[in-house]
Design a protein around this motif. Structure first.
Motif, PDB file in Angstrom:
ATOM      1  N   ARG A  14      43.049  37.694  57.877  1.00 47.37           N
ATOM      2  CA  ARG A  14      43.387  37.157  59.189  1.00 47.37           C
ATOM      3  C   ARG A  14      42.479  35.969  59.453  1.00 47.37           C
ATOM      4  O   ARG A  14      41.369  35.875  58.929  1.00 47.37           O
ATOM      5  N   PHE A  15      42.950  35.064  60.301  1.00 45.25           N
ATOM      6  CA  PHE A  15      42.199  33.842  60.565  1.00 45.25           C
ATOM      7  C   PHE A  15      42.045  33.643  62.077  1.00 45.25           C
ATOM      8  O   PHE A  15      42.502  32.666  62.655  1.00 45.25           O
ATOM      9  N   THR A  16      41.399  34.614  62.691  1.00 44.47           N
ATOM     10  CA  THR A  16      41.111  34.581  64.121  1.00 44.47           C
ATOM     11  C   THR A  16      39.788  33.845  64.354  1.00 44.47           C
ATOM     12  O   THR A  16      39.044  33.571  63.401  1.00 44.47           O
ATOM     13  N   PRO A  17      39.470  33.507  65.596  1.00 43.94           N
ATOM     14  CA  PRO A  17      38.152  32.899  65.872  1.00 43.94           C
ATOM     15  C   PRO A  17      36.989  33.746  65.363  1.00 43.94           C
ATOM     16  O   PRO A  17      35.977  33.213  64.900  1.00 43.94           O
ATOM     17  N   GLY A  18      37.139  35.068  65.395  1.00 41.62           N
ATOM     18  CA  GLY A  18      36.077  35.939  64.893  1.00 41.62           C
ATOM     19  C   GLY A  18      35.866  35.783  63.407  1.00 41.62           C
ATOM     20  O   GLY A  18      34.733  35.856  62.914  1.00 41.62           O
ATOM     21  N   GLU A  19      36.955  35.566  62.648  1.00 41.54           N
ATOM     22  CA  GLU A  19      36.812  35.358  61.209  1.00 41.54           C
ATOM     23  C   GLU A  19      36.103  34.040  60.916  1.00 41.54           C
ATOM     24  O   GLU A  19      35.306  33.938  59.980  1.00 41.54           O
ATOM     25  N   VAL A  20      36.382  33.022  61.727  1.00 41.97           N
ATOM     26  CA  VAL A  20      35.752  31.716  61.525  1.00 41.97           C
ATOM     27  C   VAL A  20      34.259  31.789  61.817  1.00 41.97           C
ATOM     28  O   VAL A  20      33.429  31.328  61.027  1.00 41.97           O
ATOM     29  N   THR A  21      33.895  32.384  62.949  1.00 38.95           N
ATOM     30  CA  THR A  21      32.468  32.516  63.260  1.00 38.95           C
ATOM     31  C   THR A  21      31.794  33.495  62.307  1.00 38.95           C
ATOM     32  O   THR A  21      30.634  33.325  61.935  1.00 38.95           O
ATOM     33  N   GLY A  22      32.536  34.528  61.900  1.00 38.15           N
ATOM     34  CA  GLY A  22      31.971  35.510  60.977  1.00 38.15           C
ATOM     35  C   GLY A  22      31.624  34.923  59.633  1.00 38.15           C
ATOM     36  O   GLY A  22      30.712  35.408  58.945  1.00 38.15           O
ATOM     37  N   TRP A  59      36.803  37.381  46.215  1.00 40.27           N
ATOM     38  CA  TRP A  59      36.541  38.738  46.696  1.00 40.27           C
ATOM     39  C   TRP A  59      37.163  38.981  48.066  1.00 40.27           C
ATOM     40  O   TRP A  59      37.534  40.122  48.377  1.00 40.27           O
ATOM     41  N   GLY A  60      37.315  37.939  48.872  1.00 43.27           N
ATOM     42  CA  GLY A  60      38.006  38.122  50.144  1.00 43.27           C
ATOM     43  C   GLY A  60      39.454  38.520  49.935  1.00 43.27           C
ATOM     44  O   GLY A  60      39.975  39.421  50.601  1.00 43.27           O
ATOM     45  N   VAL A  61      40.131  37.860  48.980  1.00 48.97           N
ATOM     46  CA  VAL A  61      41.523  38.183  48.676  1.00 48.97           C
ATOM     47  C   VAL A  61      41.618  39.537  47.966  1.00 48.97           C
ATOM     48  O   VAL A  61      42.508  40.343  48.246  1.00 48.97           O
ATOM     49  N   ARG A  62      40.673  39.795  47.070  1.00 44.48           N
ATOM     50  CA  ARG A  62      40.722  41.040  46.291  1.00 44.48           C
ATOM     51  C   ARG A  62      40.559  42.274  47.166  1.00 44.48           C
ATOM     52  O   ARG A  62      41.289  43.273  47.009  1.00 44.48           O
ATOM     53  N   TYR A  63      39.638  42.238  48.109  1.00 42.78           N
ATOM     54  CA  TYR A  63      39.340  43.436  48.899  1.00 42.78           C
ATOM     55  C   TYR A  63      39.923  43.392  50.309  1.00 42.78           C
ATOM     56  O   TYR A  63      40.032  44.438  50.956  1.00 42.78           O
ATOM     57  N   GLY A  64      40.264  42.228  50.807  1.00 44.25           N
ATOM     58  CA  GLY A  64      40.723  42.150  52.191  1.00 44.25           C
ATOM     59  C   GLY A  64      39.619  42.458  53.174  1.00 44.25           C
ATOM     60  O   GLY A  64      39.872  42.767  54.338  1.00 44.25           O
ATOM     61  N   LEU A  65      38.388  42.378  52.731  1.00 42.68           N
ATOM     62  CA  LEU A  65      37.206  42.688  53.529  1.00 42.68           C
ATOM     63  C   LEU A  65      36.238  41.504  53.474  1.00 42.68           C
ATOM     64  O   LEU A  65      36.273  40.723  52.517  1.00 42.68           O
ATOM     65  N   PRO A  66      35.352  41.367  54.458  1.00 40.29           N
ATOM     66  CA  PRO A  66      34.382  40.252  54.444  1.00 40.29           C
ATOM     67  C   PRO A  66      33.236  40.507  53.465  1.00 40.29           C
ATOM     68  O   PRO A  66      32.070  40.643  53.848  1.00 40.29           O
ATOM     69  N   ALA A 275      33.399  38.821  61.783  1.00 31.62           N
ATOM     70  CA  ALA A 275      34.339  38.965  60.672  1.00 31.62           C
ATOM     71  C   ALA A 275      34.800  40.413  60.526  1.00 31.62           C
ATOM     72  O   ALA A 275      33.990  41.335  60.608  1.00 31.62           O
ATOM     73  N   ARG A 276      36.113  40.590  60.305  1.00 32.82           N
ATOM     74  CA  ARG A 276      36.656  41.919  60.090  1.00 32.82           C
ATOM     75  C   ARG A 276      37.575  41.984  58.874  1.00 32.82           C
ATOM     76  O   ARG A 276      37.970  43.069  58.445  1.00 32.82           O
ATOM     77  N   THR A 277      37.942  40.856  58.298  1.00 35.61           N
ATOM     78  CA  THR A 277      38.837  40.843  57.146  1.00 35.61           C
ATOM     79  C   THR A 277      38.340  39.821  56.123  1.00 35.61           C
ATOM     80  O   THR A 277      37.367  39.097  56.349  1.00 35.61           O
ATOM     81  N   GLY A 278      39.074  39.744  55.004  1.00 33.36           N
ATOM     82  CA  GLY A 278      38.742  38.764  53.987  1.00 33.36           C
ATOM     83  C   GLY A 278      39.021  37.331  54.398  1.00 33.36           C
ATOM     84  O   GLY A 278      38.669  36.399  53.667  1.00 33.36           O
ATOM     85  N   GLY A 279      39.634  37.134  55.564  1.00 36.34           N
ATOM     86  CA  GLY A 279      39.864  35.778  56.044  1.00 36.34           C
ATOM     87  C   GLY A 279      38.571  34.999  56.209  1.00 36.34           C
ATOM     88  O   GLY A 279      38.528  33.783  55.990  1.00 36.34           O
ATOM     89  N   ALA A 280      37.489  35.699  56.593  1.00 41.51           N
ATOM     90  CA  ALA A 280      36.186  35.039  56.733  1.00 41.51           C
ATOM     91  C   ALA A 280      35.730  34.471  55.397  1.00 41.51           C
ATOM     92  O   ALA A 280      35.138  33.389  55.340  1.00 41.51           O
TER      93      ALA A 280
END
Length: 368
Positions: A14-22, A59-66, A275-280
């Protein structure tokens, strides 16, 4: 518990403001060490940033986690402090990568963890922190006024955002560098094999490998796996993390990257920044790749301010080490700083097993 098996198993990007700051949460531990290392050794910053950018995305794409991607701090600290040459640093990183890849593939990391006591790991961290303090003081003496200004800036930022102090110093240094040299033309890093220097296997390199593996098993594998469970209810096995670290180190180091690992500090930083997803990871990977195009501005970075940056990094590392107040941790740290970190690690390891044999280790653990 939910098992994250990779991109597609859950909506992990996901690419929310939280992912960007994260995304910034990992950079506060990475950039200060990376920039300092590349300024003081033959390491090539463009190649280093490209490697970090690529594996952040992988690793963001592989795990979907930050997932965090950080330099191996013990080895980087030894190279920055001049305790190992760049060739020894490269050799130690490759050797650590081989060991981690084999241990992870064999499912042996849990057994390795039990061989190394926590006070020994903390002692290695303390030794590296003390070496970094010495190097920071040496750099700061070149321009004490600027270094003092950097310390005051770091102190002010720490009151609001403690983890961002070193990043603020880097931003100030970049601004000064731009004022002196201007903004360079974007350039692509050239593809080359060992652009900074070839591996040199020595006893110092072997000692650095041992010291790094002691930190990697505890912080980069076990602690990171536990933190994924605590923060995301996700099962990321320690052996998978070891395999990841071995793979990315062996793939990146020959082409100018650094020995890299995961880390609980970077993961905690990303989470704390939102950050909550691999989008970060995708965001941060893109920023690293963009930064690799304009690294010429780092050549004018003031070394005295770099000393202040290094002081903050040493303080952060030392604070974690001193959380373990056992006499063994302090002894390993001081001995490593005064003599050789690898030998201090081996001596501490023997002492810890002697305590276990004498049934004294439980009282030693309770003392901290």
């Amino acid at each position: 518990m939910a098992v994250w098996e990779g991109y597609g198993s859950r909506p992990g990007l996901r690419f929310t403001p939280g992912e960007v700051t994260g995304a910034l949460g990992d950079s506060v531990t990475v950039l200060p060490i990376v920039v300092t290392l590349c300024a003081l050794t033959p390491a090539s910053l463009p190649h280093v940033l490209v490697a970090f950018g690529v594996f952040q995305v992988v690793w963001g794409v592989r795990y979907g986690l930050p997932m965090s991607v950080e330099p191996m701090k013990a080895l980087a600290g030894l190279a920055i402090a001049g305790a190992v040459t760049y060739g020894e640093f490269v050799a130690a990183g490759l050797l650590a990568g081989v060991v981690l890849l084999i241990a992870g593939a064999a499912g042996a990391l849990g057994r390795v963890e039990r061989l190394v006591g926590r006070p020994v790991v903390r002692g290695v961290q303390l030794a590296v922190a003390l070496l970094l303090v010495e190097r920071a003081l040496h750099l700061s003496l070149g321009d004490p006024a600027l270094a003092l200004a950097g310390v005051l800036l770091a102190a002010a930022v720490s009151l609001v955002a403690p983890r961002a102090a070193a990043l603020a110093l880097l931003a100030a240094g970049v601004a000064l560098a731009v004022g002196v040299a201007g903004v360079p033309e974007p350039t692509l890093p050239a593809l080359a094999l060992f652009p900074g220097g070839v591996p040199t296997l020595t006893t110092a390199a072997l000692g650095g490998t041992a010291a790094q593996l002691a930190m990697t098993v505890g912080n980069a594998a076990v602690a990171t796996s536990l933190l994924f469970s605590d923060l995301f209810d996700a099962d990321v096995p320690t052996d998978d993390l070891a395999t990841n670290m071995g793979t990315m180190t062996l793939l990146s180091v020959p082409f100018g990257g650094l020995p890299m690992c995961h880390g609980s500090g970077g993961l905690a930083g990303k989470y704390a920044f939102g950050a909550r997803t691999g989008g970060a990871n995708v965001v941060l990977g893109g920023l690293y790749l963009a930064a690799a195009l304009v690294v010429g501005l780092w050549t004018a970075f003031p070394l005295a301010l770099l000393g202040a940056v290094l002081g903050v990094v040493a303080l952060q590392l030392g604070r974690v080490a001193l959380a373990d107040r056992s006499a063994l941790a302090v002894a390993v740290g001081v001995a490593g700083a005064l003599t050789n970190v690898g030998l201090a690690f081996v001596g501490g390891l023997l002492a810890w097993h002697a305590l276990r044999y004498l049934d004294l280790v439980e009282s030693a653990e309770r003392a901290d």
